[in-house]
Write a protein that holds these residues in place. Sequence first.
Motif, PDB file in Angstrom:
ATOM      1  N   SER A 577      50.506  38.923  41.405  1.00 51.37           N
ATOM      2  CA  SER A 577      50.740  38.809  39.940  1.00 51.37           C
ATOM      3  C   SER A 577      51.141  36.942  39.519  1.00 51.37           C
ATOM      4  N   GLU A 578      52.077  36.816  40.603  1.00 51.90           N
ATOM      5  CA  GLU A 578      52.628  35.430  39.716  1.00 51.90           C
ATOM      6  C   GLU A 578      52.339  33.892  39.673  1.00 51.90           C
ATOM      7  N   THR A 579      51.139  34.311  41.316  1.00 48.87           N
ATOM      8  CA  THR A 579      50.202  33.439  41.184  1.00 48.87           C
ATOM      9  C   THR A 579      49.042  33.477  40.858  1.00 48.87           C
ATOM     10  N   SER A 581      48.300  34.667  37.776  1.00 46.82           N
ATOM     11  CA  SER A 581      48.488  34.270  36.262  1.00 46.82           C
ATOM     12  C   SER A 581      49.231  33.161  36.111  1.00 46.82           C
ATOM     13  N   ASN A 582      49.559  32.655  37.016  1.00 50.31           N
ATOM     14  CA  ASN A 582      50.227  31.327  36.996  1.00 50.31           C
ATOM     15  C   ASN A 582      48.566  30.597  36.818  1.00 50.31           C
ATOM     16  N   GLN A 583      47.752  30.913  37.834  1.00 50.02           N
ATOM     17  CA  GLN A 583      46.600  29.808  37.860  1.00 50.02           C
ATOM     18  C   GLN A 583      45.337  29.946  36.684  1.00 50.02           C
ATOM     19  N   MET A 585      46.691  30.651  33.657  1.00 50.87           N
ATOM     20  CA  MET A 585      47.693  29.899  32.726  1.00 50.87           C
ATOM     21  C   MET A 585      47.119  27.870  33.233  1.00 50.87           C
ATOM     22  N   LYS A 586      47.210  27.882  34.114  1.00 51.91           N
ATOM     23  CA  LYS A 586      46.078  26.667  34.255  1.00 51.91           C
ATOM     24  C   LYS A 586      45.219  26.187  34.092  1.00 51.91           C
TER      25      LYS A 586
END
Length: 806
Positions: A577-579, A581-583, A585-586
């Motif tokens: 979920s962190e990975t 969400s980061n992708q 966001m980018k």
Amino acid sequence: MSLLHLFVLSPFLFAILIPFLYRYVRKVHTGWFVLVLPVALFLYFLQFIKLTSNGEEVIRTFEWIPSLDINFTLHVDGLGLLFALLITGIGSLVTLYSIYYLSKDKEALHNFYVYLLLFMGAMLGVVLSDNLIVLYTFWEITSLSSFLLIGYWYKREKSQYGAQKSMLITVFGGLALLGGIILLYMMTGTFSIREMIANLDSIKGDALFLPALILVLLGAFTKSAQFPFHIWLPDAMEAPTPVSAYLHSATMVKAGIYLVARLSPVFSDHAAWFILISTFGIFTLFWGSFSAVKQTDLKGILAFSTVSQLGMIMSLLGVGSASLHYDYLENNIFIVAITAAIFHLINHATFKGSLFMVAGIVDHETGTRDIRKLGGLMGIMPVTFTIALIGSFSMAGVPPFNGFLSKEMFLTGMVNVLKMDIYNLETWGLLFPVIAWVGSVFTFVYSMILFFRTFTGKLQSEKLEKKPHEAPLGMLISPVILASLAVIFGFFPNILSSTLIIPAMKSILPTIGQNGGEFDVEIKHWHGFTPELFMTIGIIVIGTLLFISIKKWSRIYTLFPKKLSLNYLYDKSLLGSETGSNQLMKMFMTGYVRDYLLYIFTFFAVLLLSTLFVQNAFSINVDDVAPIGLYEVILSLVAVGGAVITVVTKQRLVAIIAAGVVGYTVSLFFVLFRAPDLALTQLVVETISVALFLLCFFHMPEISKKQKKFRFRLTNFIISALVGLVVTTFGIASHSEKLFNPISEYFVENSYKKAGGENIVNVILVDFRGFDTLFEITVLGIAAFGIFAIIKLRLTKRGEREHEGK
């Protein structure tokens, strides 16, 4: 507000004083001041035993938000009082224990005791609230305060991990519980548990009943660590031992148990209630006890044993709910399961609380909790050894301790499942006594591991961080009291029957016995040669053999791949979920305001326009529309012209002036429409905006002279046209199709009467929307502080660089 309300809220009020006591009275351990409160609360609640034993209840209401049916109503009956006594009684002993466990010179005691009091008050609120919204409020405070307690040693990575894990899982369950509460309100029209129980006929067969049931159980299962949500509990053992002894043996993990018991009269008529609670509970019992055997940390063993014991109590409540299908007491064999659940609830708090404290003592005096390094402590720590003996054998269900009595009743309840003629139990009901017996065998094994690996065998001094010795007297008082209660309740169990067990049973089974008869609870050691007796003998014999030969069969634990474990899945899902969400966001956070507006306007236009199509909401009616005059036409053309110039111009000054023209034109519209207040506000805002733009003129970025590709301009044109179309269509449709009277009529009628103001706009902003205005001002204030801090920080750094240059 009644005295009962003040006592329930007293932990929150007292928590305010703790930082001051810690700061200004440093010579005295802060725990001594805190100890007074739980003792006083325990003594206060003791006086209610006489009332609940006579079948009476105490109800006190403080009106909070009566218009929404949310009142702070406290309800003291047999079930609520039982939990209140556990919370305050165990809380008193844990506070006393913590005084000797936590150093006043090394620990941040003000933080610890503030968190502890917050938790104590929240738990009292949970078990005594009749209003479900108030209960939920306290429920979430328990999650927050337990998060703070588990993460008390916040510099440790494992403490951070355990606190986060417990928060994520229990808050997820809390949100599910809130959904269930809302559905219950939609069915019953009340948040009062008592009123729901009194009007059960109104919700039977409702389409929302099953979803509400599932959501409520999600909340209960996550809080009481039922499979598969149990994974947060072992990691929560990174908290200080007093926290483990309090939260994870007697209070927080019992909140889900309480919720199931309290709402059993509401949901027990549905098959899903029986099936879900009993099956998840019995499997949790097995899985917890099976997993505890492979642990090497004392608190790890106790953590999984807690999971196991909670599963046992939960399964008893599930099986016992079948007794609510009968409205009589005579020959209702399923009541014994409820009796066993309540009795074991008390017993578990005594022996598990003492064992957690023993684990803390061993860690405190030897420097380790690893059973591979322990052994031979019996002669060095005789008092701790005795406490561990009583607690371990009681947990294992060995006579004559109290755990044996409730374990026998548990087995009786599971055997009685075979006699049920509901839910097709004649085909699959055999699983209950079988799994119960297997789980009890492993319970015996881990209890023996906990005791014998720690206190018998050879002393391994070279592996210990400290030279072992007996704990100080103050640290022994609390576990000695709990162990003594385990012995007393084992030899004289019926002192609990009429005082605590029967009143609690009446709360869980309110409809039984209404046609006459009284609950009769007589607990004794000998019941003759029953199936339960032979099951107990088998548990002890097989458990002993497994304990002796554990090295030969413990390899089975290596057969379970870590990649299939729930902890692995949790970690991977969290990381994923962190990975992800980061992708994401980018992908979207490009740093360009134009792109953000593109996303917002596209979503806005597509969603609202599709809603208009789906709902067939297009409607045009111009019968009551005022005529458009010459001035409106001129102002409209000026506003449109200003907007067009703002977009197409390549000069910043022209763009600023054109944007100002649009704003000032809007203010003239307000003048034409006889809204001078709005016109004045618009003029002030527009003047400030234009002035700020001009002040920042020098720092504003250059407008690009380079022509963009036609594709991008076409995209922007399409989105702009869509937004304009949607806004225009919605404006026309909302004016043409009025489903109810406009709210403006309410303001016209009540502004002067209720608010005493002649200016409607001012009254709306200050009175009717006072909170909105207050929060808007608060947001602006926070933003101003943020801007000030950024400027201050930038000036400070600039000064530091200039100083370094010199």
